[in-house]
Enzyme design. Structure first.
Site, PDB file in Angstrom:
ATOM      1  N   HIS A 169     -43.905  21.881  18.127  1.00 62.27           N
ATOM      2  CA  HIS A 169     -44.511  21.777  19.449  1.00 62.27           C
ATOM      3  C   HIS A 169     -45.360  20.521  19.589  1.00 62.27           C
ATOM      4  O   HIS A 169     -46.583  20.571  19.542  1.00 62.27           O
ATOM      5  CB  HIS A 169     -45.344  23.032  19.739  1.00 62.27           C
ATOM      6  N   CYS A 189     -39.678  27.347   9.053  1.00 62.37           N
ATOM      7  CA  CYS A 189     -40.703  27.185   8.022  1.00 62.37           C
ATOM      8  C   CYS A 189     -40.560  28.307   6.995  1.00 62.37           C
ATOM      9  O   CYS A 189     -40.439  29.480   7.371  1.00 62.37           O
ATOM     10  CB  CYS A 189     -42.079  27.237   8.669  1.00 62.37           C
ATOM     11  N   GLU A 213     -41.835  31.820  17.726  1.00 62.98           N
ATOM     12  CA  GLU A 213     -41.926  32.480  16.413  1.00 62.98           C
ATOM     13  C   GLU A 213     -41.874  34.001  16.550  1.00 62.98           C
ATOM     14  O   GLU A 213     -41.234  34.689  15.755  1.00 62.98           O
ATOM     15  CB  GLU A 213     -43.216  32.069  15.693  1.00 62.98           C
TER      16      GLU A 213
END
Length: 318
Positions: A49, A104, A134
């Site tokens: 982001h 991640c 997420e």
């Protein structure tokens, strides 16, 4: 750049700040995919982001899209660092696409937790923010109805699971540590048998940056956080500073600085969200040095040495 202003100003630079290992790895994955496959390489959602980062990758040949159906069949696609619902790689495989997952590893850890809880028949409460990629990715690891989103202490007080004895919780990795503690306390009071994560889900980088901002906020009149509006961890840093009693603002870069708001400050804290590059921090410091007789002091609360490896598919060009 040397200072050209005459009014003295202490710049308290939070350390750690800026890029975390997961963001570093995600950006590297897009760059390596372009190197390996040639442009264009499509990326589902912003890889991280931050507009500056996204525009830099676009200049190298990355094309950012919202959904997989916008990606042609014969080009590679990268999934963002925030993680994706299981349906996305399943669809990519069905279409025989080349895809690279830049999720991640700390988000992937939460995905595995969710799968384990579901396999043990537990309903899962996810502490996080509705609509965040997420959260969408994590809730998409298990069948619909397996998870309930908890955004606030109020949600935690009001949630009514069907089987309160078979209950677990996970959290988004970029939450405010303090806010999450409050929500978890309510859940543990209401559901004593609640299964907790073995290790905290909020990632090391989020925690470290919040601790550093708290330290800076103690000494500063204002705190500037460099990051994007849609960056959860950047917005949390602003909240952490405000909670510590120091007014804070989120800026994307130096052009967004509000000089009226900074008027009268003798000490300004600076931090950056986990997806904000250091070049933007330097840009803000340079802008302050043009207006003030500014001296930079580093405020260090932790040292980070985490590095995440790139996927095997890209090892040959790494």
């Amino acid at each position: 750049m040397s200072s050209t202003g005459t009014t003295p100003l202490r710049i308290l630079l939070a350390n750690p700040r800026g890029f975390c290992a997961g963001v570093d790895r995600a950006i590297k994955i897009v760059e390596l995919a372009i190197k390996k496959f040639g442009a264009p390489v499509y990326v589902r959602h912003e890889i991280v982001h931050n507009r500056y980062v996204v525009e830099g990758l676009e200049a190298q040949g990355a094309v950012f899209v919202d959904e997989l159906d916008e990606v042609p069949d014969d080009v590679p696609v990268v999934f963002s660092a925030h993680g994706v619902p299981k349906a996305v790689p399943a669809e990519a495989e069905k279409r025989k696409m080349i895809y690279v997952d830049a999720t991640c590893p700390l988000v992937s850890k939460v995905h595995r937790e969710v799968e384990r809880h579901q396999a043990h028949g537990r309903h899962i409460l996810m502490i996080g923010h509705a609509g965040h990629p997420e959260v969408i990715g994590t809730m998409g690891q298990v069948p619909p109805g397996s998870m309930t989103l908890i955004e606030t202490v109020e949600d935690a007080e009001n949630v009514m699971p069907q089987n309160p004895d078979e209950l677990s919780f996970v959290t988004q990795t970029t939450l405010s540590v303090d806010d999450t503690i409050e929500i978890v306390a309510v859940l543990e009071r209401r559901f004593p048998g609640l299964t907790k994560p073995k290790k905290e889900d909020i990632c090391y980088a989020t925690t470290n940056r919040q601790v550093a901002v708290k330290e800076v906020a103690k000494q500063a009149d204002r705190v500037i956080v460099i990051g994007s509006r849609n960056s959860s961890n950047s917005r949390r840093l602003v909240e952490v500073s405000e909670k510590a009693g120091c007014p804070a603002r989120l800026v994307l870069r130096a052009a967004d600085l509000d000089w009226d708001w900074l008027a009268g400050a003798t000490a300004v804290g600076i931090s950056a969200g986990a997806s904000a590059p250091e070049i933007l921090v330097e840009e803000v410091i340079d802008a302050l040095k043009e207006r003030f007789d500014a001296k930079v002091e580093l405020v260090t609360t932790a040292e980070e040495d985490v590095i995440f490896k790139v996927p095997p598919m890209l090892k040959d060009v790494a």
